[in-house]
Scaffold this active site. Structure first.
Site, PDB file in Angstrom:
ATOM      1  N   LYS A  13       0.967  -1.223   0.050  1.00  0.00           N
ATOM      2  CA  LYS A  13      -0.058  -0.123  -0.076  1.00  0.00           C
ATOM      3  C   LYS A  13       1.011   1.350   0.003  1.00  0.00           C
ATOM      4  O   LYS A  13       0.640   2.053  -0.701  1.00  0.00           O
ATOM      5  CB  LYS A  13      -0.955  -0.016   1.260  1.00  0.00           C
ATOM      6  CG  LYS A  13      -2.161  -1.054   1.312  1.00  0.00           C
ATOM      7  CD  LYS A  13      -2.783  -0.846   2.662  1.00  0.00           C
ATOM      8  CE  LYS A  13      -2.098  -1.017   3.981  1.00  0.00           C
ATOM      9  NZ  LYS A  13      -1.590  -2.259   4.324  1.00  0.00           N
ATOM     10  N   ARG A  88      -9.007   1.092   9.711  1.00  0.00           N
ATOM     11  CA  ARG A  88      -8.803  -0.274   9.961  1.00  0.00           C
ATOM     12  C   ARG A  88      -9.876  -0.912  10.805  1.00  0.00           C
ATOM     13  O   ARG A  88      -9.728  -2.285  10.851  1.00  0.00           O
ATOM     14  CB  ARG A  88      -7.496  -0.366  10.664  1.00  0.00           C
ATOM     15  CG  ARG A  88      -6.230  -0.646   9.965  1.00  0.00           C
ATOM     16  CD  ARG A  88      -4.942  -0.558  11.054  1.00  0.00           C
ATOM     17  NE  ARG A  88      -3.817  -1.280  10.495  1.00  0.00           N
ATOM     18  CZ  ARG A  88      -2.808  -0.709   9.779  1.00  0.00           C
ATOM     19  NH1 ARG A  88      -2.720   0.607   9.429  1.00  0.00           N
ATOM     20  NH2 ARG A  88      -1.618  -1.541   9.728  1.00  0.00           N
ATOM     21  N   ARG A 127      11.665  -7.329   4.221  1.00  0.00           N
ATOM     22  CA  ARG A 127      11.739  -5.813   4.467  1.00  0.00           C
ATOM     23  C   ARG A 127      12.495  -5.855   5.857  1.00  0.00           C
ATOM     24  O   ARG A 127      13.120  -4.883   6.031  1.00  0.00           O
ATOM     25  CB  ARG A 127      10.211  -5.511   4.652  1.00  0.00           C
ATOM     26  CG  ARG A 127      10.080  -3.968   4.993  1.00  0.00           C
ATOM     27  CD  ARG A 127       8.639  -3.448   4.577  1.00  0.00           C
ATOM     28  NE  ARG A 127       7.946  -3.757   5.672  1.00  0.00           N
ATOM     29  CZ  ARG A 127       6.453  -3.132   5.807  1.00  0.00           C
ATOM     30  NH1 ARG A 127       5.870  -2.653   4.633  1.00  0.00           N
ATOM     31  NH2 ARG A 127       5.698  -3.364   6.855  1.00  0.00           N
ATOM     32  N   ARG A 133      12.380  -2.637  10.537  1.00  0.00           N
ATOM     33  CA  ARG A 133      11.608  -2.093  11.384  1.00  0.00           C
ATOM     34  C   ARG A 133      11.022  -3.174  12.415  1.00  0.00           C
ATOM     35  O   ARG A 133      10.759  -4.079  11.980  1.00  0.00           O
ATOM     36  CB  ARG A 133      10.371  -1.843  10.531  1.00  0.00           C
ATOM     37  CG  ARG A 133       9.186  -0.951  10.778  1.00  0.00           C
ATOM     38  CD  ARG A 133       8.187  -0.670   9.672  1.00  0.00           C
ATOM     39  NE  ARG A 133       6.706  -0.909  10.086  1.00  0.00           N
ATOM     40  CZ  ARG A 133       5.718  -0.766   9.517  1.00  0.00           C
ATOM     41  NH1 ARG A 133       5.927  -0.152   8.268  1.00  0.00           N
ATOM     42  NH2 ARG A 133       4.793  -1.168   9.823  1.00  0.00           N
ATOM     43  N   ARG A 144       0.049  -8.499  13.723  1.00  0.00           N
ATOM     44  CA  ARG A 144      -0.572  -7.697  12.773  1.00  0.00           C
ATOM     45  C   ARG A 144      -1.647  -8.324  11.950  1.00  0.00           C
ATOM     46  O   ARG A 144      -2.413  -7.511  11.495  1.00  0.00           O
ATOM     47  CB  ARG A 144       0.521  -6.757  12.084  1.00  0.00           C
ATOM     48  CG  ARG A 144       1.400  -5.919  12.942  1.00  0.00           C
ATOM     49  CD  ARG A 144       2.547  -5.447  12.775  1.00  0.00           C
ATOM     50  NE  ARG A 144       2.438  -4.484  11.311  1.00  0.00           N
ATOM     51  CZ  ARG A 144       3.314  -4.541  10.521  1.00  0.00           C
ATOM     52  NH1 ARG A 144       4.513  -4.985  10.525  1.00  0.00           N
ATOM     53  NH2 ARG A 144       3.227  -3.486   9.554  1.00  0.00           N
TER      54      ARG A 144
HETATM   55  P1  AMP Z   1       1.208   0.529   9.178  1.00  0.00           P
HETATM   56  O1  AMP Z   1       2.628   1.283   8.828  1.00  0.00           O
HETATM   57  O2  AMP Z   1       0.026   1.051   8.471  1.00  0.00           O
HETATM   58  O3  AMP Z   1       1.344  -0.982   9.055  1.00  0.00           O
HETATM   59  O4  AMP Z   1       0.737   0.849  10.792  1.00  0.00           O
HETATM   60  C1  AMP Z   1       1.905   0.339  11.827  1.00  0.00           C
HETATM   61  C2  AMP Z   1       1.177   0.156  13.080  1.00  0.00           C
HETATM   62  O5  AMP Z   1       0.504   1.481  13.483  1.00  0.00           O
HETATM   63  C3  AMP Z   1      -0.166  -0.812  13.141  1.00  0.00           C
HETATM   64  O6  AMP Z   1       0.477  -2.145  13.643  1.00  0.00           O
HETATM   65  C4  AMP Z   1      -0.683  -0.107  14.514  1.00  0.00           C
HETATM   66  O7  AMP Z   1      -0.420  -0.636  15.336  1.00  0.00           O
HETATM   67  C5  AMP Z   1      -0.966   1.343  13.991  1.00  0.00           C
HETATM   68  N1  AMP Z   1      -1.947   1.721  13.101  1.00  0.00           N
HETATM   69  C6  AMP Z   1      -1.545   2.307  11.950  1.00  0.00           C
HETATM   70  N2  AMP Z   1      -2.979   2.842  11.464  1.00  0.00           N
HETATM   71  C7  AMP Z   1      -3.870   2.424  12.091  1.00  0.00           C
HETATM   72  C8  AMP Z   1      -5.195   2.389  12.442  1.00  0.00           C
HETATM   73  N3  AMP Z   1      -5.843   2.939  11.202  1.00  0.00           N
HETATM   74  N4  AMP Z   1      -5.808   1.937  13.442  1.00  0.00           N
HETATM   75  C9  AMP Z   1      -5.213   1.438  14.522  1.00  0.00           C
HETATM   76  N5  AMP Z   1      -3.665   1.339  14.576  1.00  0.00           N
HETATM   77  C10 AMP Z   1      -3.230   1.720  13.456  1.00  0.00           C
END
Ligand code: AMP
Length: 186
Positions: A13, A88, A127, A133, A144
């Site tokens: 994404k 989400r 990654r 990360r 996740r």
């Molecule tokens: P991402 O980079 O989108 O994979 O987000 C990394 C982490 O941030 C996720 O594993 C969640 O802990 C938190 N996070 C990001 N976006 C959201 C969201 N829309 N709702 C809840 N937690 C989020």
């Protein structure tokens, strides 16, 4: 145009959102990026969410909805946004619809990047090795993915019912996925 890029973690994404930003001048709203920036800055919000991200759990709806709401004027000025990693949960999707409606706007399209679990695990291992990360480590990634399947996948029928959902094959090269997204948006 307001677009949601939808898919599990590591579906591509972020990569595709960045390309669309360059090509179409839209802005990318990634709640994950915003939360990581808050953690890096050591802000109060950062301190609050640090452990949640480290565990791979979702932060509260309230926090991410507020982050997005703050950025909507900027998105409007740019002619639209690409939502990456938000919404989400169904509550987040409903809040987004309401916030946009208040501004006379709406979600125009939701593109789901379909990637099978084996490919996701392969990508994430790569990654993790390249970028380190912390939440890409195999145990946290499993949390996740579970959060995605439990809380986020139920959004598919939500957007399908609105007639906004299109699917793109998220396997393959960055270029072929880009073509699939462009076709889905055409
Ligand atoms: P991402 O980079 O989108 O994979 O987000 C990394 C982490 O941030 C996720 O594993 C969640 O802990 C938190 N996070 C990001 N976006 C959201 C969201 N829309 N709702 C809840 N937690 C989020």
């Amino acid at each position: 145009m307001n677009l949601i890029l939808f898919g599990p973690p590591a579906a591509g994404k972020g990569t595709q959102a960045k390309r669309l930003v360059e090509e179409k001048g839209m802005i990318q709203l990634s709640t994950g990026d915003m939360l990581r920036a808050a953690i890096a800055s050591g802000s109060e919000l950062g301190l609050k969410v640090k452990d949640v991200l480290a565990r791979g759990d979702l932060v509260t709806d309230e926090i991410v909805i507020a982050l997005i709401e703050d950025r909507l004027p900027e998105a409007e000025a740019a002619g639209g946004a690409i939502f990456d990693g938000f919404p989400r949960t169904v509550a987040q999707a409903e809040a987004l619809d309401a916030m946009l409606a208040k501004r006379g706007a709406q979600i125009d399209a939701v593109v789901r990047l379909k990637v099978d679990d084996a490919a996701l695990l392969e990508r994430i291992a790569k990654r993790y090795a390249e970028q380190g990360r912390p939440d890409d480590n195999p145990e946290t990634f499993a949390v996740r993915l579970d959060a995605y399947n439990r809380n986020t996948a139920p959004l598919l029928p939500y957007y399908k019912a609105q007639g906004k959902l299109t699917e793109a094959d998220g396997m393959g090269s960055i270029e072929s996925v880009a073509r699939a997204i462009d076709e889905a948006l055409a």
